[in-house]
Design a protein around this motif. Sequence first.
Motif, PDB file in Angstrom:
ATOM      1  N   UNK A 185       0.644  -1.203  -0.035  1.00 41.83           N
ATOM      2  CA  UNK A 185       0.091  -0.034  -0.038  1.00 41.83           C
ATOM      3  C   UNK A 185       0.916   1.386   0.042  1.00 41.83           C
ATOM      4  N   UNK A 186       2.099   1.170   0.098  1.00 39.44           N
ATOM      5  CA  UNK A 186       2.967   2.195   0.084  1.00 39.44           C
ATOM      6  C   UNK A 186       3.433   2.731  -1.236  1.00 39.44           C
ATOM      7  N   UNK A 187       3.700   3.979  -1.729  1.00 35.00           N
ATOM      8  CA  UNK A 187       4.295   4.219  -2.992  1.00 35.00           C
ATOM      9  C   UNK A 187       5.763   4.764  -2.808  1.00 35.00           C
ATOM     10  N   UNK A 188       6.564   4.158  -3.571  1.00 34.94           N
ATOM     11  CA  UNK A 188       7.893   4.723  -3.489  1.00 34.94           C
ATOM     12  C   UNK A 188       8.329   4.998  -4.474  1.00 34.94           C
ATOM     13  N   UNK A 189       9.264   5.938  -4.860  1.00 28.38           N
ATOM     14  CA  UNK A 189      10.021   6.918  -5.850  1.00 28.38           C
ATOM     15  C   UNK A 189      11.548   6.462  -5.661  1.00 28.38           C
ATOM     16  N   UNK A 261       6.906  15.401  -9.916  1.00 31.33           N
ATOM     17  CA  UNK A 261       5.572  14.824 -10.009  1.00 31.33           C
ATOM     18  C   UNK A 261       5.092  13.674  -9.197  1.00 31.33           C
ATOM     19  N   UNK A 262       6.059  12.452  -9.389  1.00 32.80           N
ATOM     20  CA  UNK A 262       6.063  11.212  -8.712  1.00 32.80           C
ATOM     21  C   UNK A 262       5.754  11.543  -7.002  1.00 32.80           C
ATOM     22  N   UNK A 263       6.559  12.566  -6.660  1.00 32.38           N
ATOM     23  CA  UNK A 263       6.640  12.903  -5.300  1.00 32.38           C
ATOM     24  C   UNK A 263       5.344  13.089  -4.521  1.00 32.38           C
ATOM     25  N   UNK A 264       4.454  13.885  -5.270  1.00 36.25           N
ATOM     26  CA  UNK A 264       3.387  14.476  -4.833  1.00 36.25           C
ATOM     27  C   UNK A 264       2.425  13.297  -4.138  1.00 36.25           C
ATOM     28  N   UNK A 265       2.468  11.924  -4.829  1.00 43.45           N
ATOM     29  CA  UNK A 265       1.752  10.847  -4.081  1.00 43.45           C
ATOM     30  C   UNK A 265       2.628   9.943  -3.460  1.00 43.45           C
ATOM     31  N   UNK A 266       3.933  10.181  -3.446  1.00 41.87           N
ATOM     32  CA  UNK A 266       4.870   9.142  -2.854  1.00 41.87           C
ATOM     33  C   UNK A 266       4.800   9.016  -1.483  1.00 41.87           C
ATOM     34  N   UNK A 267       4.958   8.057  -0.706  1.00 39.91           N
ATOM     35  CA  UNK A 267       5.008   7.895   0.629  1.00 39.91           C
ATOM     36  C   UNK A 267       6.652   7.919   1.279  1.00 39.91           C
ATOM     37  N   UNK A 268       7.403   7.311   0.313  1.00 47.40           N
ATOM     38  CA  UNK A 268       8.740   7.349   0.480  1.00 47.40           C
ATOM     39  C   UNK A 268       9.871   7.559  -0.846  1.00 47.40           C
ATOM     40  N   UNK A 269      10.755   8.131  -0.643  1.00 44.60           N
ATOM     41  CA  UNK A 269      11.397   8.269  -1.797  1.00 44.60           C
ATOM     42  C   UNK A 269      13.019   8.078  -1.752  1.00 44.60           C
ATOM     43  N   UNK A 304      18.846  21.086  -7.336  1.00 43.84           N
ATOM     44  CA  UNK A 304      18.938  19.688  -6.390  1.00 43.84           C
ATOM     45  C   UNK A 304      17.751  19.078  -6.094  1.00 43.84           C
ATOM     46  N   UNK A 305      17.492  17.970  -6.658  1.00 42.58           N
ATOM     47  CA  UNK A 305      16.287  17.278  -6.788  1.00 42.58           C
ATOM     48  C   UNK A 305      15.977  16.751  -5.161  1.00 42.58           C
ATOM     49  N   UNK A 306      16.915  16.199  -4.519  1.00 42.74           N
ATOM     50  CA  UNK A 306      16.517  15.809  -3.134  1.00 42.74           C
ATOM     51  C   UNK A 306      16.355  17.122  -2.332  1.00 42.74           C
ATOM     52  N   UNK A 307      17.076  18.200  -2.189  1.00 45.63           N
ATOM     53  CA  UNK A 307      16.764  19.334  -1.333  1.00 45.63           C
ATOM     54  C   UNK A 307      15.553  19.921  -1.815  1.00 45.63           C
ATOM     55  N   UNK A 308      15.043  19.793  -3.048  1.00 49.81           N
ATOM     56  CA  UNK A 308      13.845  20.379  -3.235  1.00 49.81           C
ATOM     57  C   UNK A 308      12.565  19.603  -2.763  1.00 49.81           C
ATOM     58  N   UNK A 309      12.759  18.446  -2.804  1.00 53.01           N
ATOM     59  CA  UNK A 309      11.754  17.331  -2.280  1.00 53.01           C
ATOM     60  C   UNK A 309      11.795  17.543  -0.530  1.00 53.01           C
ATOM     61  N   UNK A 310      13.030  17.668  -0.091  1.00 56.89           N
ATOM     62  CA  UNK A 310      13.037  17.904   1.235  1.00 56.89           C
ATOM     63  C   UNK A 310      12.407  19.166   1.723  1.00 56.89           C
ATOM     64  N   UNK A 311      12.530  19.777   0.891  1.00 51.10           N
ATOM     65  CA  UNK A 311      11.837  21.356   1.330  1.00 51.10           C
ATOM     66  C   UNK A 311      10.262  21.457   1.385  1.00 51.10           C
ATOM     67  N   UNK A 312       9.995  20.377   0.482  1.00 51.13           N
ATOM     68  CA  UNK A 312       8.128  20.473   0.510  1.00 51.13           C
ATOM     69  C   UNK A 312       7.892  19.108   1.066  1.00 51.13           C
TER      70      UNK A 312
END
Length: 398
Positions: A185-189, A261-269, A304-312
Amino acid sequence: MLEGKKILLGITGSIAAYKSVHLVRLLVKAGAEVKVVMTPAAKDFVTPLTLSTLSRNPVLTDLFDGQSWANHVMIGRWADIMLIAPLSCNTLAKMAHGQCDNLLLATYLSATCPVVVAPAMDEDMWHHPSTVKNLQLIQSFGNTVIPVEKGELASGLFGDGRMAEPEQLVQYITDHFFSAKPLAGRKALVTAGPTYEAIDPVRFIGNHSSGKMGIAIAKELYRQGAEVTLVAGPLHTAFSANGIKLVNVTSASEMYAACEEVFNTADLAIMSAAVADYTPVAKAPEKIKKKEDTFHLELTKTKDILKSLGGRKKKSQVLVGFALETTDERNYALGKLEAKNADMIVLNSLNDAGAGFGYDTNKITIFQRDGKEIRFDTKSKEAVAKDIVDTIITSYYA
Ligand code: CTP
């Protein structure tokens, strides 16, 4: 394990269809509710009467039956899993290209459940480049392929192409889809591989990342039940997606857009890609000609993708980054944990033997937000992936 599970069995025109009779029996015996959908060609190999008797359900064969229309959408939605066994070369090609000229294909195209296929064909067909390509295509759509086996073939030859035995098929779907999984049930990127930053139409700036680590992580997450999207730069390692959704990208900016885009619905990345830190300010429209003795290329920082995802990232989302270092490893890793607002940083040092790009092994230390620091020995990348995913499960999903 299969008690009450709704299994839609698709049968196509292959001599291996004789095994489907036994397969239906095994599934029903295991407690599953089975509905069968057949292609017209499959009826030449095995009769709907046999299959409807064993499955205790009418067999579905036609899109239109006199005046009534078979609701392939609802059949697809009814199922917990669609298993196409045997999968013929012909139906494989149609699945790969979205063709829809029978009820089985219409149901496949509208199925919202996982789709698993068990191909069966002669060895030469199995190895034909178009079959190889079509298999890769259907796997990239997220379908799972149960590999063929070596053995006696209908042609009289001996080789690759036999459909897996019914007992193995039942075991496979039980293990992969119906046993308790901590990440169900978890979505991973996951990101993997290098990025290529174009200089002109023929040249690029890249790095030696093979993508092996990210692929191993994606596979392990999938094994533990997660729904996985792998955003990959140009990979230098064979990869059959088998249930994992693969998004191919080339540049850092494409990887950024896909991840956002994928991170919007992801539980973990888990960001294991070796993303280029700099990209040319402009891509020359034509091949750059050799003129001066020195050549200056102006580069600008990539996002920086990681930093951008970390920020939000939301509280419920788990974000894992990598750090590849050559000096002062621990401090840099801790700095990245903080600066990129990650929950975990996986450090690999190029100073450790057997760690880094191209190797089949890796040696990691995991740094966590709560100050935990876990060192691991040098292991295969698959075993390292298991350590990383197990640490995520015990820390966030136990
Ligand atoms: N990363 C990213 N986007 C970038 C650069 C890096 O998402 N543009 C991610 C990597 O996937 C990895 C982590 O950030 O998970 C750290 O990457 P690394 O190359 O070790 O560090 P950088 O932040 O690029 O810093 P430096 O190169 O200065 O060490």
